[in-house]
Design an enzyme around this catalytic site. Structure first.
Site, PDB file in Angstrom:
ATOM      1  N   CYS A   1      32.313 -15.421 -13.535  1.00 13.61           N
ATOM      2  CA  CYS A   1      31.845 -14.117 -14.012  1.00 13.61           C
ATOM      3  C   CYS A   1      32.469 -13.811 -15.364  1.00 13.61           C
ATOM      4  O   CYS A   1      31.812 -13.306 -16.286  1.00 13.61           O
ATOM      5  CB  CYS A   1      32.227 -13.019 -13.019  1.00 13.61           C
TER       6      CYS A   1
ATOM      7  N   HIS B   1      31.224 -12.270 -19.070  1.00 17.95           N
ATOM      8  CA  HIS B   1      31.469 -10.840 -19.208  1.00 17.95           C
ATOM      9  C   HIS B   1      32.878 -10.476 -19.642  1.00 17.95           C
ATOM     10  O   HIS B   1      33.196  -9.295 -19.750  1.00 17.95           O
ATOM     11  CB  HIS B   1      31.091 -10.138 -17.904  1.00 17.95           C
TER      12      HIS B   1
ATOM     13  N   ARG C   1      22.476  -8.459  -8.239  1.00 21.00           N
ATOM     14  CA  ARG C   1      22.762  -9.042  -9.557  1.00 21.00           C
ATOM     15  C   ARG C   1      23.781 -10.164  -9.431  1.00 21.00           C
ATOM     16  O   ARG C   1      23.676 -11.176 -10.134  1.00 21.00           O
ATOM     17  CB  ARG C   1      23.274  -7.957 -10.513  1.00 21.00           C
TER      18      ARG C   1
ATOM     19  N   CYS D   1      23.407 -14.048 -10.660  1.00 24.87           N
ATOM     20  CA  CYS D   1      24.383 -14.774 -11.488  1.00 24.87           C
ATOM     21  C   CYS D   1      24.765 -16.099 -10.838  1.00 24.87           C
ATOM     22  O   CYS D   1      24.898 -17.120 -11.525  1.00 24.87           O
ATOM     23  CB  CYS D   1      25.617 -13.915 -11.708  1.00 24.87           C
TER      24      CYS D   1
END
Length: 277
Positions: free
Chosen positions: A192, A196, A234, A238
């Site tokens: 992740c 991000h 979501r 991903c």
């Protein structure tokens, strides 16, 4: 493994080494905010609630125009009807929730000591249903739980995110979510954080990547105008994008990930039921 992921981010200081593996949520949040504000000094912290839009003035202007007459109002209204329709016993969701469900959504996910696990807002709504003799909704069903949470979170618009991790069991769940956030996965070997954190505010191909700070304040979102997407949906997307097998929505792993992820937005105001591209 995770240290390699964060090479070049020494200033951020949130690799899962001995020094920070048990950092408090506030410490993690402060380090993340410090990283972004130093990297992007012209972006105001409060603007991170807009995600990638904070980095694109033209896109933000389009967003503002769309939000004047949101194309998804009918779906939020469907959620209001679900919220207000009494159960068979005559009670409502508001009867289960502190303050009638108003200005509380920013406290979720929270660690429930009695259950020994993280409870999301979706869990709390399903617990209310079951306690009143109704069947639980499927956690990823957009036309029931999606609409319901889209409306309920509007009751907390402007509330500051306030995720707490207090006590050893809560911290264990928080750190498990933190591990999932930074751990590489899938055939593409991404975490992740690869997108991000390292690439927050950066364009990859044609897309501007949103920073992790501010992520959790606005879910569920309406992508493309009327496609409702829940936060854990979501996450599933991903996982698929990096060609990894996703945990189930509502699983311990997913709830712990949401717990950690949400705490990164502590202190930022909620912006419920919004448009995203």
């Amino acid at each position: 493994m995770i240290t390699k992921l964060l090479t070049g981010m020494v200033g951020l200081g949130i690799a899962l080494g001995a020094a920070t593996a048990y950092a408090s949520p506030e410490k993690d949040r402060q380090e993340m905010v410090k990283y972004y504000t130093e990297k992007y000094p012209n972006i105001k912290l409060e603007d991170y609630v807009y995600g990638a839009l904070a980095f694109e003035p033209d896109a933000k202007a389009q967003y503002d125009a769309i939000m004047e007459f949101p194309p998804f109002d009918s779906m939020v209204e469907a959620g209001r009807k679900l919220w207000e329709t009494p159960f068979k016993n005559g009670k409502t969701y508001a009867s289960c929730m502190p303050n009638g469900g108003k200005m509380i959504a920013g406290n979720y996910p929270m660690f429930n000591e009695a259950k020994g696990k993280v409870v999301t807002l979706i869990d709390a709504l399903n617990d209310c249903r079951v306690a009143n003799g109704e069947e639980a909704y499927k956690v990823g069903d957009t036309k029931t739980m999606g609409y319901l949470t889209a409306y309920m979170r509007t009751l907390s618009d402007g509330m500051l995110m306030n995720i707490k991790a207090e006590g050893p069991k809560a911290m264990a769940a928080y750190n498990d979510g933190k591990k999932s956030f930074y751990q590489r996965k899938g055939q593409l070997n991404f975490a992740c954080a690869s997108c991000h954190v390292q690439n927050g505010g950066v364009k990859l191909r044609s897309e501007l990547i949103s920073p992790a700070v501010g992520h959790a304040v606005h879910w569920p979102v309406f992508r493309g105008g009327d496609n409702l997407v829940l936060l854990q949906q979501r996450y599933v997307g991903c996982y698929r994008s990096v060609r990894a097998i996703s945990p189930d929505q509502g699983s311990t792993m997913m709830n712990n990930l949401e717990y950690f992820h949400s705490a990164l937005s502590n202190g930022l105001p909620m912006k419920a039921s919004v448009f995203r591209k």
